[in-house]
Design an enzyme around this catalytic site. Structure first.
Site, mmCIF file in Angstrom:
data_model
loop_
_atom_site.group_PDB
_atom_site.id
_atom_site.type_symbol
_atom_site.label_atom_id
_atom_site.label_comp_id
_atom_site.label_asym_id
_atom_site.label_seq_id
_atom_site.Cartn_x
_atom_site.Cartn_y
_atom_site.Cartn_z
ATOM 1 N N LEU A 253 -3.457 -7.898 2.588
ATOM 2 C CA LEU A 253 -2.026 -7.773 2.339
ATOM 3 C C LEU A 253 -1.707 -6.414 1.734
ATOM 4 O O LEU A 253 -2.380 -5.982 0.788
ATOM 5 C CB LEU A 253 -1.560 -8.878 1.387
ATOM 6 C CG LEU A 253 -0.182 -8.721 0.749
ATOM 7 C CD1 LEU A 253 0.918 -8.759 1.820
ATOM 8 C CD2 LEU A 253 0.054 -9.800 -0.300
ATOM 9 N N SER A 254 -0.696 -5.737 2.266
ATOM 10 C CA SER A 254 -0.163 -4.502 1.693
ATOM 11 C C SER A 254 -1.264 -3.438 1.589
ATOM 12 O O SER A 254 -1.784 -3.001 2.609
ATOM 13 C CB SER A 254 0.473 -4.816 0.335
ATOM 14 O OG SER A 254 1.282 -3.758 -0.103
ATOM 15 N N ALA A 255 -1.641 -3.021 0.370
ATOM 16 C CA ALA A 255 -2.742 -2.060 0.254
ATOM 17 C C ALA A 255 -4.019 -2.651 0.840
ATOM 18 O O ALA A 255 -4.831 -1.941 1.434
ATOM 19 C CB ALA A 255 -2.958 -1.670 -1.202
ATOM 20 N N MET B 200 2.694 -3.685 -2.495
ATOM 21 C CA MET B 200 2.215 -2.310 -2.541
ATOM 22 C C MET B 200 2.881 -1.613 -3.709
ATOM 23 O O MET B 200 4.096 -1.622 -3.828
ATOM 24 C CB MET B 200 2.569 -1.592 -1.239
ATOM 25 C CG MET B 200 2.120 -0.156 -1.184
ATOM 26 S SD MET B 200 0.402 -0.003 -0.711
ATOM 27 C CE MET B 200 0.456 -0.606 0.955
ATOM 28 N N GLY C 282 -3.971 -4.613 3.337
ATOM 29 C CA GLY C 282 -3.756 -4.470 4.774
ATOM 30 C C GLY C 282 -4.086 -3.068 5.249
ATOM 31 O O GLY C 282 -4.664 -2.881 6.321
#
Length: 494
Positions: free
Chosen positions: A168-170, A1, A172
């Site tokens: 994943l991350s952003a 992120m 996610g």
């Protein structure tokens, strides 16, 4: 992120501009440090890796995204579909290379769509999970991803009842928002190092969520999902949450809030139904629905920093490769696919190992015979065709019946203990029934020739195999050809 995109609202006053510039510099400096400490220097090229194909023409694409896909060879119609969203500074190619989803697609039999954002949308190539115009139903990036699903269903014949999304991350954070906006599209989701649905509605709120998410009640978090979903929604996606305990980019408190949010949506308590210890220092907490089936699962990986959990290797439960934000701990993709039931199991990880030696021992035009090795402690076995259970048996052999001729089928087997819990699924095998299923094709003489159902000779067209005369090859006279065996067509009125 990394740094979310700047807010769009204007600031005219000098003092407001100075405050905004200060906040922007603060976020940029912190985000830049996070990337540099991970060893990242620049965004990787978006060029497709081998086996990854770009797909165009998937809709109006209001979010200005690119669509890439990976489809295993000979994937039958009706297979599941997984949408996999990369993190900031990553690309579809990067996620394809490291995440492990292609290996799982080959083994378990499903297609994967890899959406890709760009620097024009966000300076750090993040999906804009914090922008209301990009994360709600029917608009922006969320709608572009929804259109990719429609395209994949049409192009690959994917099963609309088995569409899943992970990120994943952003990616996610966007996954959580997609699950809230489109519970009628996605049967399940997996949020890796991500944020609760609609935690933020601006760039500054996004930064707060990453480092110190609001401590809302489960009902308050659940209300955000219910408000984003179509009115009257009664069926919700099954949600997996993956979080490293040493993540300093998206703090572990986000996993707690995600758990509160989705257990409340499902109407279940925040106390786990059971807790299991997995490899890689991973603790799995399972939250069952009213029927006793897992509705929410939370995977906490001890000592893992910000990133996606992978486990390089050739084992059945291994996947992925290490890289920036791809951390060698446990194959999150395998356990996520199992939770969704893509391995043919029920999603609740039992303790029995996968049966070995699954073999096709014979085929006819309508049957496939299978055999496998016994598993110690197994009370029975379940046989799955294309991810759907077709039989339960106490034997280590089974004959599947009522099949179509000349058709490929993919099988897996799980062992079941005395409590009814299925263990890991076996490696898949593919069997093709004998014979040939006739098909009819109505088209112009020209189209038959172009499609290979006919051939041209001296300006005339003849049916492949039977050599029956159709007329001039470049005319648009409509004829019906019946394929009665591979490469053999006859003129018919079927």
């Amino acid at each position: 992120m990394r740094e979310p995109r700047e807010p769009r609202e204007p600031h005219s006053a000098g003092r407001s501009r100075r405050v905004r510039r200060g906040i922007r510099r603060w976020i940029a400096a912190a985000a830049g440090a996070l990337a540099l400490t991970a060893g990242l220097v620049a965004v990787g090229p978006p060029a497709a890796a081998a086996g990854l194909t770009q797909v165009t023409g998937f809709g109006t694409n209001p979010g200005n995204l690119a669509m890439y896909s990976y489809v295993p060879d000979a994937l039958p119609s009706g297979a599941p579909l997984v949408v996999a969203l990369h993190g900031c500074t990553q690309s579809a190619s990067d996620y394809y290379t490291h995440s492990g989803w292609p290996k799982l697609a080959d083994r378990l039999g499903f297609a994967v769509v890899f959406p890709q954002t760009n620097g024009a949308n966000n300076a750090n190539s993040c999906f804009n999970w914090f922008e209301p115009g990009d994360s709600r139903r029917g608009s922006g990036e969320a709608l572009s991803i929804r259109q990719m699903v429609d395209k994949a269903v049409t192009q690959y014949g994917s099963d609309t009842r088995r569409v899943y999304v992970t990120g994943l991350s952003a990616g996610g954070g966007m996954t959580a928002n997609l699950l809230a906006a489109y519970p009628d599209v996605f049967a399940g989701g997996s949020i890796a190092s991500g944020l609760p649905a609609h935690c933020a509605g601006s760039v500054t709120a996004a930064y707060t969520c990453m480092y110190s998410p609001p401590d809302r009640t489960p009902a308050q978090w659940g209300d955000l999902v219910r408000a984003a979903a179509p009115a009257g929604t009664a069926s919700w996606p099954r949600v997996a949450v993956w979080q490293g305990s040493a993540d300093t980019t998206v703090r572990p408190a986000n996993a707690t809030e995600l758990r509160d949010q989705w257990t409340n949506v499902w109407g279940v308590e925040q106390t786990p139904s059971r807790t299991l210890s997995l490899t890689g220092g991973t603790t799995l907490s399972v939250y069952d629905d009213a029927s006793g089936r897992p509705a929410v699962e939370v995977y906490s990986v001890s000592g893992m920093a910000h990133g996606l959990a992978v486990d390089p290797g050739s084992g059945a439960e291994q996947c992925g490769s290490t890289g920036t934000y791809y951390l060698d701990t446990i194959c999150s993709g395998y356990h996520t696919a199992r939770f969704w039931g893509l391995d043919g199991g029920g999603g609740d990880p039992g303790t029995l190992p996968a049966p070995t030696g699954l073999t096709v021992t014979g085929t006819t035009g309508t049957t496939v015979a299978l055999r496998w090795n016994a598993v110690a402690g197994a009370d029975s076995y379940q046989v799955f065709r294309g991810g759907t259970k077709v039989a339960g048996t106490a034997s280590t052999a089974h004959t599947d019946t009522g099949l179509a001729t000349g058709t490929a089928y993919r099988y897996t087997v799980t062992a079941v203990d005395s409590t009814g819990r299925a263990g890991a699924a076996s490696a898949a095998v593919t069997a093709t029934t004998t014979g040939f299923t006739p098909t009819c094709h109505t088209a112009s003489t020209y189209d038959h020739t172009v499609a290979g159902r006919a051939y041209a000779s001296g300006g005339r067209a003849y049916a492949q195999g039977s050599d029956q005369y159709l007329g001039l090859w470049n005319t648009f006279t409509v004829q019906t050809l019946k394929q009665t065996s591979p490469g053999y067509y006859v003129i018919t009125g079927c």
